[in-house]
Write an enzyme that holds these catalytic residues in place. Structure first.
Site, short mmCIF file in Angstrom:
data_model
loop_
_atom_site.label_atom_id
_atom_site.label_comp_id
_atom_site.label_asym_id
_atom_site.label_seq_id
_atom_site.Cartn_x
_atom_site.Cartn_y
_atom_site.Cartn_z
CG HIS A 1 -15.74 46.12 -8.76
ND1 HIS A 1 -17.07 46.38 -8.66
CD2 HIS A 1 -15.48 45.98 -10.09
CE1 HIS A 1 -17.60 46.42 -9.87
NE2 HIS A 1 -16.66 46.18 -10.76
CD GLU B 1 -12.19 44.80 -12.51
OE1 GLU B 1 -12.62 44.33 -11.43
OE2 GLU B 1 -12.82 44.69 -13.58
CB THR C 1 -1.55 23.19 -30.93
OG1 THR C 1 -2.74 23.83 -31.34
CG2 THR C 1 -1.19 22.11 -31.91
N GLY D 1 -9.63 27.65 -24.33
CA GLY D 1 -8.95 28.93 -24.16
C GLY D 1 -8.84 29.67 -25.48
N PRO D 2 -8.51 30.95 -25.38
CG PRO D 2 -8.00 33.08 -24.60
CD PRO D 2 -8.21 31.69 -24.17
N PRO D 3 -7.35 31.67 -28.78
CG PRO D 3 -7.84 32.80 -30.75
CD PRO D 3 -8.36 32.53 -29.40
N GLY D 4 -4.00 30.80 -29.66
CA GLY D 4 -2.60 31.15 -29.47
C GLY D 4 -2.09 31.00 -28.06
N GLY E 1 -1.47 28.23 -26.59
CA GLY E 1 -0.61 27.06 -26.42
C GLY E 1 -1.36 25.75 -26.25
P1 ADP Z 1 -3.49 27.32 -29.77
O1 ADP Z 1 -3.50 25.89 -30.16
O2 ADP Z 1 -3.95 27.57 -28.37
O3 ADP Z 1 -4.17 28.24 -30.72
P2 ADP Z 1 -0.70 27.01 -30.20
O4 ADP Z 1 -0.43 25.90 -29.27
O5 ADP Z 1 -0.83 26.67 -31.62
O6 ADP Z 1 -1.98 27.80 -29.73
O7 ADP Z 1 0.41 28.10 -29.97
C1 ADP Z 1 1.04 28.75 -31.05
C2 ADP Z 1 2.46 29.05 -30.72
O8 ADP Z 1 2.54 29.99 -29.68
C3 ADP Z 1 3.23 27.85 -30.22
O9 ADP Z 1 3.77 27.13 -31.26
C4 ADP Z 1 4.30 28.49 -29.36
O10 ADP Z 1 5.39 28.90 -30.14
C5 ADP Z 1 3.64 29.73 -28.84
N1 ADP Z 1 3.13 29.55 -27.47
C6 ADP Z 1 1.85 29.63 -27.08
N2 ADP Z 1 1.73 29.45 -25.76
C7 ADP Z 1 2.95 29.21 -25.30
C8 ADP Z 1 3.49 28.93 -24.00
N3 ADP Z 1 2.71 28.85 -22.91
N4 ADP Z 1 4.81 28.73 -23.89
C9 ADP Z 1 5.60 28.82 -24.98
N5 ADP Z 1 5.17 29.07 -26.20
C10 ADP Z 1 3.87 29.28 -26.38
ZN ZN Z 2 -16.99 45.97 -12.70
#
Ligand code: ADP
Ligand code: ZN
Length: 657
Positions: free
Chosen positions: A455, A452, A235, A228-231, A233
């Protein structure tokens, strides 16, 4: 991973001081009490002839130092600067020592008066002393060694700390989180992502009660890949798995394995798994696995990256090496599963792929909930509004918004964070985020919704178009919006079916043209698909009027000859063009007919971001052909996605859901 703040002896100063001493010995080593004057060679000959010179030394480079007699120094050095206490020396360069020898010999002969003009000594110096010589031979090596030590200290991570240095390069730098040094993260801290959570819950179960699974002869998975995209969750999810199962958690980034030196990555992998085995059961988390796991040998012209390959091979070996019940589960994260080496995805390695997508409206609400927990909020804060204002935000972005809003409120000395602080924080994040992730402006959002909805509307009114399941305008990966259809399983496809599908696919652009008034690159992926399909219909399936029942299929992969004439090629182009134009006009006509419905659909889409077949049904009424679609819906759970890729990226054809 805290560094102990002990004062440390800084070697850099030692090197500088030592270097300085050596330099001064080199430069000023000889006694400093000489008066020097540079002269021409002819002058030297003259001085010798006049009997001023006491002795001469010549070094290897032909540089001569001639010591003036005490009583003659006054002829060469001006009276004002002449220092009685020091020696006066003139220096010059001698062209040919043979000539000079001859000249000196001449000068040593008594002249007619019996006087000798030069009776001193002439010495040829071979070396400038033992010490400087020694330095010249050893110094360069010394410098190289010092430089090397410096680099090694750098590499092994910021000075190495205690016991660090050269010998730690091959050690893994995995961070260990266990219940002693970190607060545990549980599934409660992960908002939304229900699907992903469901899948990783299984892993928790494996770790907690391995017996249940192994007793039945089942094999516990060794690895799971979070995609999935960065950020979003990833990790966080992996940590939550460790927290829920109450096991240690090793965290390392794929890029940590990749170093300048051959073999370092592999030995770090080995070390990581050695540590993990000591702590089993445990979780090993490898972030950015694509840094090591990229497909091997894709680019032969670059000669491959042997270091990365050997690191990858080591990783594969380790994963094969530990038994399925050893209690180590490797969780890896990436945002590009497609570039990973196939060997990594094979059974027994990362055979489970768990998709972690950008959150939709409700998920964003939940994430706000998690991150607002520790904040002091004013009653004016409206979570619904905030979630609606943040399409395209990742979990990390939302966490960031919450934190930023607290900072903004604190700066204004408020007692609680209010709505405006949050809105300001969102603006700030969008401003800083624009390049990082896809964050849509309101206008773009509207355009995508209209597209969309186009479509959706058309597929609703065409008998043979695939039944719609849902439409979203949440950006996912590369796509800005998507419509999911339930594909029919069919072995043969009729011309009517193909034309209806083509018409529905063109519906996005048709809606843009009809309702926005200008067209955009958002439909590129649609157009590519339509064009390919039309060519296949005309040239291979013989489905056009002019070239009916002709198949120009050529199964030789690299053939430069088309199996048809230039004229036929033109005819094919013409038929393709005609077919697409017809369907496009048809799409526009349907949209004009159902203008109000389309507008309503787009409106709901902007508000809710996701609409399902039921919502469409409420607007347009039941589809006359609905019964068939329900049948399929029951019999198979798979569906197909039709995406609209961003223009600059290569189009993703269909995604499995
Ligand atoms: P990734 O590893 O996908 O790049 P992380 O797990 O490091 O992203 O997420 C970074 C921060 O974003 C986490 O520490 C948390 O604070 C917040 N976060 C991301 N997704 C969620 C979620 N689904 N619920 C709560 N906090 C989230
Ligand atoms: Zn289209």
């Amino acid at each position: 991973m805290t560094k102990i703040g002990k004062p440390k002896f800084n070697f850099t100063w030692f090197y500088i001081v030592a270097g300085g001493i050596l330099m001064s010995i080199l430069l000023f080593g000889e006694d400093g009490k000489n008066q020097l004057k540079e002269i021409r060679y002819s002058d030297l000959r003259e001085y010798i002839a006049k009997g001023y010179i006491e002795e001469i030394t010549v070094n290897e480079n032909g540089e001569a130092e001639a010591y003036l007699k005490k009583d003659s120094a006054g002829y060469v050095f001006p009276k004002e600067i002449l220092d009685e206490k020091s020696r006066q020396i003139v220096i010059t360069t001698i062209g040919s020592t043979d000539n000079f020898d001859e000249y000196i010999f001449e000068m040593k002969q008594p002249d007619e008066n019996g006087k000798v003009k030069f009776d001193g000594s002439l010495t040829y110096k071979k070396e400038n002393g033992f010490f400087s010589n020694f330095l010249w031979s050893v110094g360069p090596f010394l410098i190289i060694i010092i430089f090397w030590i410096f680099i090694m200290r750098r590499m092994s991570g910021g000075g190495g700390g205690a016991g660090g240095g050269v010998f730690n390069v091959g050690k893994s730098q995995a961070k260990l989180f266990d219940k002693n040094n970190t607060p545990t993260i549980t599934f409660k801290d992960v908002a939304g992502q229900e699907g992903a959570k469901q899948e990783v819950k299984e892993i928790v179960d494996f770790l907690k009660n391995p017996r249940i699974y192994t007793e039945l002869g089942g094999k516990i998975p060794k690895g799971a890949l979070l995609v999935g995209p960065p950020g979003t969750g990833k990790t966080l999810l992996a940590k939550a798995v460790a927290g829920e199962a109450n096991v240690p958690f090793f965290s390392m980034s794929g890029s940590d394995f990749v170093e300048m030196f051959v073999g370092v990555g592999a030995s770090r992998v080995r070390d990581l798994f050695r540590q993990a085995k000591e702590k089993a059961p445990c979780i090993v988390f490898i972030d950015e696995i694509d840094a090591v796991g990229r497909a091997r040998g894709k680019n032969p012209s670059m000669g491959g990256n042997d270091e990365r390959e050997s690191t990858l091979n080591q990783l594969l070996t380790e994963m094969d090496g530990f038994g399925t019940n050893s209690g180590i589960i490797v969780i890896a994260a990436t945002n590009r599963a497609d570039i990973l080496d196939k060997a990594l995805l094979r059974a027994g390695r990362f055979d489970r792929q768990i998709h972690v997508d950008l959150p939709d409206l409700n998920e964003r609400k939940a994430i706000f909930g998690v991150h607002m927990r520790p904040l002091k909020l004013d009653p004016s804060v409206d979570v619904d509004l905030l979630s609606r204002q943040t399409p395209g935000f990742s979990g990390a972005d939302i966490a960031n918004v919450c934190n930023e809003s607290a900072l903004i409120a604190a700066r204004k000395h408020k007692r609680a964070i209010d709505k405006q602080d949050f809105l300001d924080a969102i603006d700030r994040i969008i401003g800083g985020l624009e390049k990082k992730t896809k964050v849509l402006t309101q206008k773009e959002k509207e355009a995508i919704a209209i597209h969309e909805a186009g479509h959706a509307t058309i597929s609703w009114f065409l008998e043979h178009a695939n039944p719609l399941i849902k439409v979203t305008i949440v950006p996912r990966g590369r796509a800005l919006g998507a419509a999911w259809y339930m594909p029919e399983e069919r072995q043969i496809t009729t011309k009517e079916q193909m034309l209806d599908e083509m018409c529905a696919t063109l519906g996005g652009r048709a809606a843009e043209e009809t309702f926005i008034g200008h067209i955009s690159t958002g439909a590129m992926n649609d157009l590519e698909r339509v064009t390919k399909q039309a060519y296949a219909m005309v040239a291979y399936a013989g489905m056009s009027d002019k070239l009916s029942n002709l198949c120009y299929y050529n199964n030789q992969e690299y053939s430069f000859n088309r199996p048809y004439s230039e004229k036929t090629a033109e005819a094919i182009d013409g038929e393709v063009h005609k077919m697409i134009t017809e369907q496009y006009e048809r799409a526009k006509a349907i949209l004009r007919e159902h203008k109000e419905g389309h507008a309503e659909l787009a409106k709901i889409l902007i508000e809710k971001e996701v609409i399902f077949a039921e919502d469409v049904e409420k607007i347009f009424g039941k589809r006359p052909w609905a019964s068939r679609s329900e049948e399929i819906f029951d019999s198979n759970g798979s569906s197909e996605t039709q995406t609209d890729a961003a223009p600059q990226e290569s189009p993703a054809e269909a995604e499995e859901e």
